[in-house]
Each structure stands twice: as C-alpha cells, then as structure tokens.
Design a protein around this motif. Sequence first.
Motif, mmCIF file in Angstrom:
data_model
loop_
_atom_site.group_PDB
_atom_site.id
_atom_site.type_symbol
_atom_site.label_atom_id
_atom_site.label_comp_id
_atom_site.label_asym_id
_atom_site.label_seq_id
_atom_site.Cartn_x
_atom_site.Cartn_y
_atom_site.Cartn_z
ATOM 1 N N VAL A 1 -2.510 2.476 -16.831
ATOM 2 C CA VAL A 1 -1.994 2.321 -15.473
ATOM 3 C C VAL A 1 -0.611 1.668 -15.536
ATOM 4 O O VAL A 1 -0.446 0.604 -16.132
ATOM 5 C CB VAL A 1 -2.934 1.465 -14.604
ATOM 6 C CG1 VAL A 1 -2.462 1.474 -13.149
ATOM 7 C CG2 VAL A 1 -4.373 1.950 -14.708
ATOM 8 N N ARG A 2 0.368 2.331 -14.915
ATOM 9 C CA ARG A 2 1.742 1.807 -14.861
ATOM 10 C C ARG A 2 2.010 1.307 -13.445
ATOM 11 O O ARG A 2 1.798 2.026 -12.467
ATOM 12 C CB ARG A 2 2.744 2.900 -15.222
ATOM 13 C CG ARG A 2 4.207 2.444 -15.285
ATOM 14 C CD ARG A 2 5.083 3.644 -15.650
ATOM 15 N NE ARG A 2 6.461 3.273 -15.926
ATOM 16 C CZ ARG A 2 7.445 3.256 -15.030
ATOM 17 N NH1 ARG A 2 7.182 3.582 -13.758
ATOM 18 N NH2 ARG A 2 8.680 2.937 -15.385
ATOM 19 N N ILE A 3 2.473 0.057 -13.348
ATOM 20 C CA ILE A 3 2.637 -0.600 -12.056
ATOM 21 C C ILE A 3 4.041 -1.189 -11.960
ATOM 22 O O ILE A 3 4.476 -1.926 -12.857
ATOM 23 C CB ILE A 3 1.584 -1.714 -11.877
ATOM 24 C CG1 ILE A 3 0.170 -1.137 -12.009
ATOM 25 C CG2 ILE A 3 1.743 -2.411 -10.542
ATOM 26 C CD1 ILE A 3 -0.788 -2.067 -12.684
ATOM 27 N N GLU A 4 4.735 -0.891 -10.884
ATOM 28 C CA GLU A 4 6.055 -1.474 -10.667
ATOM 29 C C GLU A 4 5.895 -2.927 -10.217
ATOM 30 O O GLU A 4 5.150 -3.220 -9.278
ATOM 31 C CB GLU A 4 6.819 -0.687 -9.609
ATOM 32 C CG GLU A 4 7.225 0.707 -10.041
ATOM 33 C CD GLU A 4 8.323 0.707 -11.092
ATOM 34 O OE1 GLU A 4 8.920 -0.370 -11.336
ATOM 35 O OE2 GLU A 4 8.583 1.775 -11.668
ATOM 36 N N MET B 1 13.527 -2.495 -6.320
ATOM 37 C CA MET B 1 12.121 -2.846 -6.510
ATOM 38 C C MET B 1 11.358 -2.793 -5.190
ATOM 39 O O MET B 1 10.616 -3.711 -4.844
ATOM 40 C CB MET B 1 12.009 -4.244 -7.155
ATOM 41 C CG MET B 1 12.282 -4.242 -8.644
ATOM 42 S SD MET B 1 11.162 -3.146 -9.504
ATOM 43 C CE MET B 1 11.869 -3.166 -11.140
ATOM 44 N N GLY B 2 11.567 -1.738 -4.436
ATOM 45 C CA GLY B 2 10.893 -1.620 -3.164
ATOM 46 C C GLY B 2 9.401 -1.420 -3.269
ATOM 47 O O GLY B 2 8.676 -1.619 -2.300
ATOM 48 N N ASN B 3 8.928 -1.008 -4.452
ATOM 49 C CA ASN B 3 7.494 -0.783 -4.645
ATOM 50 C C ASN B 3 6.877 -1.835 -5.568
ATOM 51 O O ASN B 3 5.923 -1.537 -6.290
ATOM 52 C CB ASN B 3 7.252 0.622 -5.218
ATOM 53 C CG ASN B 3 7.592 1.716 -4.228
ATOM 54 O OD1 ASN B 3 7.384 1.557 -3.033
ATOM 55 N ND2 ASN B 3 8.143 2.809 -4.715
ATOM 56 N N ALA B 4 7.410 -3.044 -5.568
ATOM 57 C CA ALA B 4 6.929 -4.076 -6.489
ATOM 58 C C ALA B 4 5.560 -4.604 -6.068
ATOM 59 O O ALA B 4 5.298 -4.854 -4.893
ATOM 60 C CB ALA B 4 7.934 -5.226 -6.557
ATOM 61 N N TYR B 5 4.680 -4.767 -7.062
ATOM 62 C CA TYR B 5 3.329 -5.283 -6.857
ATOM 63 C C TYR B 5 3.125 -6.546 -7.686
ATOM 64 O O TYR B 5 3.869 -6.830 -8.635
ATOM 65 C CB TYR B 5 2.286 -4.249 -7.299
ATOM 66 C CG TYR B 5 2.219 -3.015 -6.441
ATOM 67 C CD1 TYR B 5 1.272 -2.888 -5.427
ATOM 68 C CD2 TYR B 5 3.104 -1.954 -6.646
ATOM 69 C CE1 TYR B 5 1.200 -1.745 -4.646
ATOM 70 C CE2 TYR B 5 3.042 -0.809 -5.861
ATOM 71 C CZ TYR B 5 2.093 -0.713 -4.864
ATOM 72 O OH TYR B 5 2.018 0.405 -4.091
ATOM 73 N N GLU B 6 2.084 -7.281 -7.337
ATOM 74 C CA GLU B 6 1.578 -8.371 -8.164
ATOM 75 C C GLU B 6 0.359 -7.864 -8.925
ATOM 76 O O GLU B 6 -0.393 -7.028 -8.424
ATOM 77 C CB GLU B 6 1.188 -9.573 -7.297
ATOM 78 C CG GLU B 6 2.358 -10.167 -6.525
ATOM 79 C CD GLU B 6 1.929 -11.301 -5.610
ATOM 80 O OE1 GLU B 6 0.697 -11.493 -5.426
ATOM 81 O OE2 GLU B 6 2.808 -11.993 -5.065
#
Length: 268
Positions: free
Chosen positions: A180-183, A1-6
Amino acid sequence: MGNAYEIYALRYATMSPRTPHLNFLVPDPHDTTAQDLDYFVWLVRGHGRDILVDTGFNAEEAKARARKLTLNPVDALAGFGVSADSIKDVIVTHLHYDHAGNLDRFPNAKFHLQEREMSYATGRCMCNGMLRHPFSIEHVTQMVRHVYGERVNFHSGDGEIAPGVTVHRVGGHSDGLQVVRIETARGPVVLASDAAHYYANLHKRSPFPIVYNVGDMAQGWETVERLAGHPDRFIPGHDPIVSEIYPRASDKVDAFALHLAPSRSFAK
C-alpha cells in the motif's frame, strides 16, 4: 501534498524467541540470535476517512499458533479512538492468518483484495500443507462470505482506494500479496506488509522463509523501493525496529506515527 494522510502502526502481538532460520530463507551462518516478530495493523487517516490496512488475529488464533496477543487489533483501534463500525474501507494485503482475522467485526466495511489472492487461497495450492499452513480456513471462508455479500472490491495489479492511497500487487510471500502506497507530508510511504517482514529482508535481499515465489519476492523489493522513492519511506510488516524509530502516538495502545520522520535513517 493535497492528498496527505497520517499513518499509524498499531502493534497488537509478538512472537519470541526466534532463530535466524525463522527469519531468513538462507541465514548468515555466523548469526546465532534473531529479532522477535511484531504484529501490526495500520490505520490511515485523512480527508474525513479512516482506512484500515489488515485486521490481525484474535485470541483463539493466538492460542492455536502460540503467539502472544497483547490486545485484539479491533480493541486496539477502539483504544486509539476509532470504532470498527466507522471503518468503511479495509485493505487486506493478503489472506494469511495474521493479516485477515476479525473480518466479521467490521460491519460497514468494503474489503479490498487482490483477485489473485482469493484464487490462490481457494485453489489447488491449498492442497499442499506447507503452502496452506499460514492460512486459516475460517478467515478464508469469511472472505468468501463477504464476496457473496458483495462487500469485496477486487484489484488486479495496481488499484486506487482513495486519492493518494493505492495498492500494488507484488506477490512472492503469497501469490496475491499487495503493498500500500500512501501520500504523506513527508512523501509517499509504502506499507510493505510481508513483502519484507524485516528491514533486513529487503536490505540484504534475503527472503523470509515463508514464500510462494522467490522470483516475485525479489522483484517485489524493487517495486517497494521504487514506490517509496527513499529508503526511509518503506515500512516492513513485522520489524520491532519500527516501534523504536517512529514516535509513539498513544499512551493507551502501542501506536506509532509513520507519517513522521524516523529517528534513524537508512539512507547511505
């Protein structure tokens, strides 16, 4: 999950009361009441950047369309500790009035839009009053000004805004509607916007009545489910249930943390 966002949903307006015919193209004849309509913008935060998804509408538009505006979305951002000047990327899911107002209030932003949406909103379909009704000529004209100011990044189908943040055209509700797809730490979350106004639109495979292409809308539901990978990781665009099942994220504005697990699961 190196590209994890809130991800934060900021609720700024409501519409009530509503009837089943306002929420479903073919409502259940046994239903006599319907959910209110909530209006959100979404803030994506991570890796030193803030990305805004949609820009809402202002008091003038609320009065013209008889909507209850609680707080201008730009002011809601400020109440959440984010200035409009600091936003560098704005994803506009489509150009309907409640998703594409306030475009003049983000002076340093690039706007991400599907090329088909710009063509749709300025093309021959706008000669039809029914198709034109959800658009505001002021909003569309402002986006044209941003095009001429070289501030619009057009996407055709799938596109990447940042590592872990992608857009995907689904059409249906509007010809160039994109999701929109968000990690996130809990996996990919899909902001469905108006691909599904309510959870029930997707769960029941029952379209919201404002629709350009029903076939595209039906295929869009499958796309949303595939991109999310789990029924608890898609977020409808206007459902009050969102504010009931996701944790509050502010004591100053109506903000809800979508990167955290919901209190209720839709998994069967």
